[in-house]
Design a protein around this motif. Sequence first.
Motif, PDB file in Angstrom:
ATOM      1  N   UNK A   3      52.656 106.989  45.179  1.00 26.73           N
ATOM      2  CA  UNK A   3      53.331 105.698  45.422  1.00 26.73           C
ATOM      3  C   UNK A   3      54.340 105.387  44.326  1.00 26.73           C
ATOM      4  N   UNK A   4      55.464 104.794  44.736  1.00 24.39           N
ATOM      5  CA  UNK A   4      56.548 104.450  43.814  1.00 24.39           C
ATOM      6  C   UNK A   4      56.659 102.935  43.651  1.00 24.39           C
ATOM      7  N   UNK A   5      57.428 102.536  42.648  1.00 28.39           N
ATOM      8  CA  UNK A   5      57.686 101.116  42.431  1.00 28.39           C
ATOM      9  C   UNK A   5      58.330 100.486  43.673  1.00 28.39           C
ATOM     10  N   UNK A   6      59.214 101.248  44.331  1.00 30.40           N
ATOM     11  CA  UNK A   6      59.886 100.748  45.531  1.00 30.40           C
ATOM     12  C   UNK A   6      58.890 100.478  46.652  1.00 30.40           C
ATOM     13  N   UNK A   7      57.833 101.295  46.733  1.00 29.96           N
ATOM     14  CA  UNK A   7      56.814 101.088  47.761  1.00 29.96           C
ATOM     15  C   UNK A   7      56.096  99.758  47.553  1.00 29.96           C
ATOM     16  N   UNK A   8      55.827  99.421  46.305  1.00 28.46           N
ATOM     17  CA  UNK A   8      55.191  98.133  45.992  1.00 28.46           C
ATOM     18  C   UNK A   8      56.122  96.992  46.374  1.00 28.46           C
ATOM     19  N   UNK A   9      57.411  97.116  46.009  1.00 29.16           N
ATOM     20  CA  UNK A   9      58.377  96.063  46.318  1.00 29.16           C
ATOM     21  C   UNK A   9      58.499  95.858  47.824  1.00 29.16           C
ATOM     22  N   UNK A  10      58.526  96.968  48.590  1.00 24.17           N
ATOM     23  CA  UNK A  10      58.627  96.857  50.044  1.00 24.17           C
ATOM     24  C   UNK A  10      57.396  96.169  50.624  1.00 24.17           C
ATOM     25  N   UNK A  11      56.213  96.534  50.130  1.00 29.90           N
ATOM     26  CA  UNK A  11      54.976  95.934  50.654  1.00 29.90           C
ATOM     27  C   UNK A  11      54.900  94.444  50.326  1.00 29.90           C
ATOM     28  N   UNK A  12      55.344  94.060  49.126  1.00 36.03           N
ATOM     29  CA  UNK A  12      55.277  92.651  48.720  1.00 36.03           C
ATOM     30  C   UNK A  12      56.464  91.851  49.240  1.00 36.03           C
ATOM     31  N   UNK A  13      57.519  92.528  49.680  1.00 33.90           N
ATOM     32  CA  UNK A  13      58.711  91.822  50.149  1.00 33.90           C
ATOM     33  C   UNK A  13      59.490  91.180  49.018  1.00 33.90           C
ATOM     34  N   UNK A  37      52.198  90.402  44.190  1.00 34.33           N
ATOM     35  CA  UNK A  37      52.607  91.731  43.744  1.00 34.33           C
ATOM     36  C   UNK A  37      51.395  92.571  43.354  1.00 34.33           C
ATOM     37  N   UNK A  38      50.435  91.969  42.655  1.00 36.44           N
ATOM     38  CA  UNK A  38      49.231  92.708  42.263  1.00 36.44           C
ATOM     39  C   UNK A  38      48.460  93.194  43.484  1.00 36.44           C
ATOM     40  N   UNK A  39      48.425  92.353  44.527  1.00 35.63           N
ATOM     41  CA  UNK A  39      47.768  92.767  45.761  1.00 35.63           C
ATOM     42  C   UNK A  39      48.487  93.956  46.387  1.00 35.63           C
ATOM     43  N   UNK A  40      49.822  93.933  46.368  1.00 36.55           N
ATOM     44  CA  UNK A  40      50.608  95.047  46.908  1.00 36.55           C
ATOM     45  C   UNK A  40      50.380  96.326  46.107  1.00 36.55           C
ATOM     46  N   UNK A  41      50.261  96.187  44.794  1.00 32.68           N
ATOM     47  CA  UNK A  41      49.996  97.342  43.942  1.00 32.68           C
ATOM     48  C   UNK A  41      48.689  98.017  44.341  1.00 32.68           C
ATOM     49  N   UNK A  42      47.656  97.197  44.579  1.00 29.08           N
ATOM     50  CA  UNK A  42      46.365  97.746  44.986  1.00 29.08           C
ATOM     51  C   UNK A  42      46.438  98.374  46.368  1.00 29.08           C
TER      52      UNK A  42
END
Length: 361
Positions: A3-13, A37-42
């Motif tokens: 997983x990349x930083x961009x994947x977290x950003x996309x999931x969190x919007x 954001x923390x939820x998206x990271x998980x």
Amino acid sequence: MKPRLQDVADRAGVSMKTVSNVINGYVHVSEAMRTKVLAAIEEVGYRPNLSARNLARGRAGMIALVVPQLDMPYFASLSMHVLEAADEQGWVVLIQQTRGDAEKERAVLSGRFAQRVDGLVFSPERVTAEEIGQRSDRTPLVLLGERASGGVADHIVVDNVAAGKLAVSHLLDLGRRRIAMIGAESGGTVNRRFDGYRTALAERGLEVDPRLVEPVSRNLGEAGEAAMNAVLARAAPRPDAVFCVTDWVALGAIRSLHLHGLRVPEDVAVVGFDDIPYGRASTPTLTSISPDRAAVARAAVASLAAQQEDGREPREIPAGFELVVRESTAGVGGAAFVAPAALDDATLPFGRARGDHHHAR
């Protein structure tokens, strides 16, 4: 794929910059956004490369926690909370103990660690405020306890005067009048908890009886037992309550009382300080002042994080406490304690009291 930083950003919007701000612990991010954001990271399983992040920020990625003794329950619990708070900032914690040795404390102030650290959380017992102020090491520092402060560094402190006053006022509200104080002094330094003891008595028109006051040389149950023995040997009439400087000392005092054929709390009520786990399993369970160790740890780590960004002046940072009432004052089946009216918000800004229903039932 990893997983990349961009994947977290996309999931969190949100933007990648916002994700980066959350990961790096920047304070201007709202709590709602941080949670999102923390939820998206998980959810995506993203794990930041801490070594690369610290290198980019010029950080070592490690802080030091230095305490007198790790086998004392208060410091063991505090260490756990510091580890948790530091993890949120991306820091690993190097833990050391000094056993109250002055030379070891001076070595800490000089920055003698096996690895470079970004900050130091230090609970000194021997070094003075003057020595701390004269240190040449510029590592960000936050102090715990009351042994040395003097405005030389950020200082996280529990108001021990107010806490001692709350403990003794509880005993006075129970109708106790001959209240002993075990552990009033240590190493010639007047303990601020004794000031709270004295203040509470004075407000009820009572004077300190020197025969009811006994110091301890160390924070040990054996020391508490010996001190309680000394009070019982010389004080007539005997005390009907005792406030102890720590829970370890209080447990020793209870042992002394039992060996003298006295019942706790029927004959002598006992209050400790620190709310260590063993006090919740003793017979009787122990009424105690409970410092907010989690708040102390969070404030200490937050102080170090803030010092990475600016060179602001040192601050006194208060931490809360409460009185947890159990069987050693309330008895089995005793009612939960309600804070006395005499201790209003102006007098006691950070203290409160509660009954421990699980233990006092």
